[in-house]
Design an enzyme around this catalytic site. Structure first.
Site, PDB file in Angstrom:
ATOM      1  N   CYS A  56      34.106  10.499  -8.802  1.00  0.00           N
ATOM      2  CA  CYS A  56      33.659   9.393  -9.660  1.00  0.00           C
ATOM      3  C   CYS A  56      32.215   9.645 -10.092  1.00  0.00           C
ATOM      4  O   CYS A  56      31.963  10.592 -10.817  1.00  0.00           O
ATOM      5  CB  CYS A  56      33.828   8.063  -8.932  1.00  0.00           C
ATOM      6  SG  CYS A  56      33.821   6.657 -10.043  1.00  0.00           S
TER       7      CYS A  56
ATOM      8  N   HIS B  83      39.639   8.261  -6.688  1.00  0.00           N
ATOM      9  CA  HIS B  83      38.967   8.248  -5.383  1.00  0.00           C
ATOM     10  C   HIS B  83      39.890   8.652  -4.230  1.00  0.00           C
ATOM     11  O   HIS B  83      40.600   7.802  -3.710  1.00  0.00           O
ATOM     12  CB  HIS B  83      38.466   6.837  -5.082  1.00  0.00           C
ATOM     13  CG  HIS B  83      37.289   6.411  -5.895  1.00  0.00           C
ATOM     14  ND1 HIS B  83      35.999   6.558  -5.464  1.00  0.00           N
ATOM     15  CD2 HIS B  83      37.212   5.824  -7.119  1.00  0.00           C
ATOM     16  CE1 HIS B  83      35.173   6.078  -6.379  1.00  0.00           C
ATOM     17  NE2 HIS B  83      35.879   5.631  -7.394  1.00  0.00           N
TER      18      HIS B  83
ATOM     19  N   GLU C 117      38.971   9.173  -1.217  1.00  0.00           N
ATOM     20  CA  GLU C 117      38.549   8.471   0.013  1.00  0.00           C
ATOM     21  C   GLU C 117      39.069   7.043   0.056  1.00  0.00           C
ATOM     22  O   GLU C 117      39.187   6.453   1.118  1.00  0.00           O
ATOM     23  CB  GLU C 117      37.024   8.533   0.159  1.00  0.00           C
ATOM     24  CG  GLU C 117      36.225   7.509  -0.632  1.00  0.00           C
ATOM     25  CD  GLU C 117      36.110   7.802  -2.126  1.00  0.00           C
ATOM     26  OE1 GLU C 117      36.765   8.739  -2.616  1.00  0.00           O
ATOM     27  OE2 GLU C 117      35.372   7.069  -2.814  1.00  0.00           O
TER      28      GLU C 117
END
Ligand SMILES: Nc1ncnc2c1ncn2[C@@H]1O[C@H](COP(=O)(O)OP(=O)(O)O)[C@@H](O)[C@H]1O
Ligand SMILES: [Mg+2]
Lengths: 227, 83, 742, 83
Positions: free
Chosen positions: A86, A194, A196
């Site tokens: 990002c 993302h 994560e």
């Protein structure tokens, strides 16, 4: 394996990245403040999401000229894995470590939701735990994720197999529905979605953790050979 | 003191959705004479006098203020009124 | 040039300038008594902001006393930056709601953004890490006046600020009614988590300790708004002075990290954010709470602009600023912490033993006021109250059942009512997932965030159906609290406490004050009954649109605790074959209903009735059933009644449908808004256990896998619709009214 | 065809966090001569010929292009080169 999560003023996914590596992946990680870290001490560098320097001027532009990025460039040149997610991807683009640039989303609004991605290249050190062409669920959360590059650059990305993830339903207008690319050497990955945030089923998806697992596995294999 | 205005615009050929949105809104407000809208930004710098003002600002632009992949820029240098 | 150009105390008195600054005649006389002299210009300004409704709650204080605010698990009730409740494991939840209505009406993007910024500071100033944001919004009917613009910009402003600071915006509500046309309501709520031992208070204790200013420099933002702009009080013209605050979320993010680091140091004695009335209120409140005084040298206050007067410095509402009290001699530790984040922390004063609030500038004393006079001893008014005539008339009206010919078509129209339609346009612009704790993202009854390192989760909701409050403030107040608790319970959590955002019209109108009084009484009764103490809140008055007061809108922000992640329950139907139940019976109740607005365009009659004993009992049993593992999904029945709730339950995009058989009048069964009802699904093998536990649950049908919503009334098929069609209408309504593609 | 450039700037005294961040970054890049940075935006309109170009664009500004609460604007009208 030891990860550095680089923290810029305004980074806000740094702790999420740290949590994914430490608690979910169970590997070593440090939060490295942009002014004080020595990246040589780490096996991989993670540039997290957020709004570094408020994303003022252009997303990632101010972070890209900060001192720690010189270190990142040196480490990347030596082949160390670098992952920018990002805002981290935006920083990689602005610093020239990856080709292209980010434009505002086609609909001009920030958007945050799960997207279906296609694994376009499972032969990178970041993606060997995925199947080629597999579809996975990752969240996106960005206002400027509309990846732009000119035709020549795009042809080059395709020819070198540098496109790693694409969107199934292009949400932001990205050229070629590109969601993530690697550099020519294959050790620097930038992506808007993302991983994560997709590392535990309870928060919506666990598809992202395999990206980190790929990295660890490939690093271990290389490491054993080298030692 | 010098005042330098840097005008940053999107390169030709790059879609400007913000401009398009403004265009549509202007049309719906009755300003049908509007043929095209392009948006850009300005960065106004107030600089202490120094040699090579122009070259220095050029350097600021290539290093930080504009992204050559998507943007063009123009400089405009003037004397700043002392205040 | 500065203080000399200001009016002398004599001129202020003679020309009655205090009136323009917002002090009444009586208040001015009171100030003179307190000071035993005439106040100067700066002092007059300080009194007028500290005694304004916003800071002193002078008209609402007597009402707020009615709220239950204590319980064994309440660690901090109203009075600090935010309230605090114990959630076990040495952890506590810190939360508060705040309004930014007037700034948002003038400059919707910045007004909303700075509203978010302000409420975040209230929470981290307590020492808590902010973990979630919510927002409760009210606008006029879409397409009228400036509504579309206000709506779009407010949402963009909330997103712009919240996304940047890295706190997920996990939910909220949006209601559209003519009553809010040019006075939108923007209420933002923040929730934080803290370890008990880190709890911080905004007090300035310890004479000799140092007062420090941290964060953004002070500019001329938001100084005394409109009242001041009229006269030529100073030499330079005021009309160009910005009174709109501009937020800098990047600065706020740095401030959060720096303050949370500062809290770990025992050099820090107290901390408070500078909110309304900036430096004036934070400083005087901190001293007043500690029973101390404070002296500040304004020359040391970081300033963004040249030549700021004492008046301007004290009244500025520049954003992203904090006031710290630090042990004498340990200032440098604070300077270093803030410097790491590129922020300024400057010693600006000292805590004193005498209880006066003393300000110095350019070597002279520019204000000297007994500190309690500003905070604790601010005037309190008991306003006259009179039952609103229209309410009496509404109560006399007969119950009515709107005439509906085609129930399927009506359902489709209801699903497109903007207040009912999907709010995806709104929440897709919010980063709802950062911090990787969001287990239930926006779109469900309550948002749920897990707490890492535990098996627990917090459920959060905001609710207030102001249409009911308009018809009957007391009953409506009860319903607002009950509905919030219902949403918490449906998500699998136990309601623990609430924060209230009280938004009303002009309190000097006795009928408006009566609305305030009655709704607070209703909320208090419900909060007592449902064991959800009020731990913080905010009051916003003088909200009027087209010359008329807005509907009384006391927004309830509620937090609940799920003691195990396994209890978290979705609001959508889960599996084909599951049994569908409605808990609670249905009466013909259409006053204030979505159907009433659809067929008549206005609201009248009685608000739906509510029996809080029944409510508490059902909530308790439903939660028990959830905790026992008997419930597949749970959703409360609210606007649009059973039909809308059933439709919403099949909008998860998983191709499910439902089939139900209901008895009674079709319109009542489908669209009445009788309270205290729930729509739940249960696996067939749990049928017995569930029915034994929830004796007033009625089995109405089952979940199907054919993507159709079918309801038969007394055996006659009354609704038979494709789920995808309904879903499209519901999802597309708001983008469509904004002329956007979904 | 007329080309009108609207320059929108923040009113004096209004906080410009973007300008401040750019200023700090330029300093750390060694451009210490920079005293102040203010940011603004430009909107370039291409208009079909019509009477009162200037008045029409003024109206566009007050209705849509600028926010009078926090922004000032300036117009610059020129003949557009036919392309
Ligand atoms: N302003 C908003 N911000 C974020 N989420 C919102 C907002 N408005 C509505 N939502 C989300 O949309 C869903 C439906 O809202 P609502 O109809 O008010 O639910 P309920 O009637 O159950 O209280 C909820 O999950 C809510 O959090
Ligand atoms: Mg609900």
């Amino acid at each position: 394996m030891k990860f550095a999560v680089v923290v810029f003023p305004g980074s806000n996914c740094d702790r999420d990245m740290y949590h994914a590596v430490r608690e979910v992946l169970q590997e070593e990680a440090d939060l490295v403040w942009h002014e004080s870290g020595n990246l040589q001490d780490y096996d991989a560098i993670l540039l997290p999401g957020g709004f570094s320097y408020g994303d003022y001027l252009r997303s990632g532009a101010v972070a890209a000229v900060s001192d720690i990025m010189d270190q990142v460039k040196r480490q990347a040149a030596q082949g160390k894995p670098v992952l920018g997610v990002c805002n981290g991807f935006q920083v990689l683009l602005e610093s020239g470590l990856l080709p292209g640039a980010m434009l505002p989303n086609e609909k001009l609004a920030f958007m945050c939701h799960q997207e279906t991605l296609k694994v376009a290249n499972n032969r990178t050190m970041f993606t060997t735990e995925y199947n080629q062409g597999e579809t996975v669920q990752f969240p996106i959360a960005h206002g400027e994720g509309n990846y732009y590059c000119d035709d020549k650059t795009k042809a080059k990305l395709e020819a070198n197999d540098q496109i790693v993830f694409t969107y199934q339903n292009n949400p932001n207008g990205s050229t070629g529905a590109i969601a993530g690319i690697v550099n020519e050497q294959g050790n620097v990955l930038g992506m808007m979605p993302h991983p994560e945030r997709a590392s535990e089923a309870i928060i919506g998806s666990a598809d992202g953790i395999r990206l980190f697992q790929s990295l660890v596995k490939n690093w271990r294999e290389a490491h054993v050979v080298n030692v | 003191m010098k005042k330098v205005t840097v005008h940053v615009t999107l390169k030709e050929g790059i879609l400007d959705p913000q401009g398009q949105t403004i265009e549509t809104s202007l049309h719906s407000l009755g300003f049908t004479e509007v043929e095209e809208v392009r948006t850009g930004k300005t960065i106004e710098l107030l600089l202490n006098d120094q040699d090579n003002v122009e070259a220095r600002v050029q350097a600021m632009c290539t290093k930080l203020l504009a992204n050559p992949v998507i943007e063009d820029y123009q400089l405009h240098v003037e004397e700043a009124l002392q205040s | 040039m500065l203080s000399t150009s200001e009016m002398t105390p004599e001129t202020i008195e003679q020309e009655k300038l205090y009136l323009e600054l917002g002090l009444s005649e009586a208040e001015y006389q009171h100030v003179k008594q307190i000071l035993k002299r005439r106040p100067n210009f700066t002092e007059t300004g300080i009194f007028s902001v500290m005694w304004s409704e916003h800071c002193s709650y002078k008209t609402s204080k007597p009402l707020l006393k009615k709220f239950p605010s204590t319980a064994p698990h309440v660690l901090q009730g109203p009075g600090e930056g935010a309230g605090v409740i114990d959630i076990g494991d040495g952890l506590a939840a810190v939360f508060k709601i705040e309004s930014h209505n007037h700034p948002s009406a003038v400059e919707p993007y910045q007004g909303a953004a700075t509203g978010v910024g302000g409420i975040i500071r209230d929470v981290f100033s307590m020492g808590a890490r902010p973990v979630a944001l919510m927002n409760s919004l009210r606008f006029g009917n879409p397409g009228t006046g400036n509504v579309n613009h206000l709506f779009q910009e407010v949402v963009r402003g909330i997103a712009g600020y919240g996304n940047c600071v890295g706190i997920p915006t996990v939910g909220g509500e949006v209601q559209f009614d003519a009553s809010y046309e040019d006075n939108p309501l923007v209420n933002a709520m923040c929730v934080g988590i803290i370890r008990h031992e880190d709890l911080q208070k905004g007090i300035a204790s310890g004479a000799g300790n140092t007062v420090m200013y941290a964060g953004a420099p002070t500019g001329r933002d938001g100084i005394h708004g409109a009242t001041f702009a009229s006269g030529d009080l100073t030499e330079d013209s005021d009309k160009d002075r910005p009174s709109v605050q501009v937020g800098d979320p990047f600065m706020e993010k740095l401030l959060i990290e720096a303050c949370l680091e500062a809290i770990q140091s025992d050099a820090l004695v107290g901390m408070q954010d500078m909110g309304a009335a900036g430096l004036t209120s934070s400083a005087s409140e901190m001293a007043s709470k500690a029973g101390t005084g404070m002296t500040m040298n304004l020359d040391l206050v970081p300033q963004r602009e040249a030549n700021m007067s004492a008046y301007e410095l004290m009244l500025s509402e520049s954003q992203e600023r904090m006031l710290l009290v630090v042990q004498n001699g340990r200032e440098q530790e604070m300077v270093d912490i803030f410097a790491k984040y590129g922020l300024e922390a400057a010693a600006v004063g000292e805590v004193t033993e005498d209880t006066s609030f003393r300000l110095l500038q350019h070597g002279s004393v520019v204000a000297d006021i007994p500190v309690d006079a500003l905070a604790e001893e601010a005037p309190v008014y008991h306003m006259p109250s009179k039952e609103a005539a229209y309410v009496r008339a509404f109560r006399q009206m007969d119950d009515f059942i709107p005439e509906v010919r085609d129930h399927g078509a009506t359902l489709k129209q209801l699903l497109q009512q903007p207040t009912i339609a999907s709010k995806e346009y709104v929440y897709d612009q919010y980063d709802s997932m950062v911090q990787t704790n969001t287990v239930v993202t926006p779109g469900s009854d309550a948002a749920v965030i897990r707490m890492k390192g535990t098996d627990k989760a917090l459920a959060i909701t905001t609710d207030c159906n102001s249409r009911y409050l308009y018809l009957d403030p007391e009953v409506g107040g009860k319903i607002a609290v009950a509905e919030a608790a219902r949403n918490i319970v449906c998500s699998g959590a136990k309601p623990l406490g609430l924060t209230d955002g009280l938004n009303y019209g002009n309190p000097t109108n006795p009928e408006v004050f009566w609305q305030m009084e009655k709704s607070v009484e209703g909320m208090s009764t419900a909060a007592n009954m449902l064991k959800t103490p009020v731990i913080s809140g905010n009051v916003s008055l003088y909200n009027q649109s087209n010359g008329k007061s807005i509907y009384p809108t006391p927004v309830v922000g509620m937090v609940g605790l799920a003691t195990s992640l396994h209890h978290i329950t979705p609001s959508f139907f889960q599996e084909s074959g599951d049994l569908v139940y409605v808990i609670g019976g249905t009466q013909p109740e259409f006053g204030g209903s979505a159907l009433q607005k659809l067929v008549s365009g206005h609201y009248e009659g009685k608000a739906p009735s509510i029996d809080l004993q029944v409510e508490a009992d059902r909530q308790h049993k439903l939660l028990q059933a959830i905790q026992t593992g008997l419930i597949q999904s749970a959703h409360d029945l609210s606007e649009g009644g059973l039909a809308v709730a059933m439709a919403e339950s099949v909008f998860a995009g998983n191709k499910l449908g439902a089939e139900a058989d209901v008895a009674g009048d079709a319109t009542v069964a489908l669209f009445s808004e009788t309270q205290s009802r729930f729509l739940v699904t249960v696996k067939p093998e749990h049928r017995k256990a569930f029915e034994t536990m929830l004796t007033d649950a009625v089995h109405i049908g089952h979940v199907t896998d054919n993507n159709k919503l079918i309801v038969r009334i007394n055996g006659t098929t009354t609704i038979d619709e494709d789920v995808s069609t309904l879903h499209q209408l519901w999802k597309g309504a708001i983008p469509c009214m904004l002329n956007r593609k979904a």
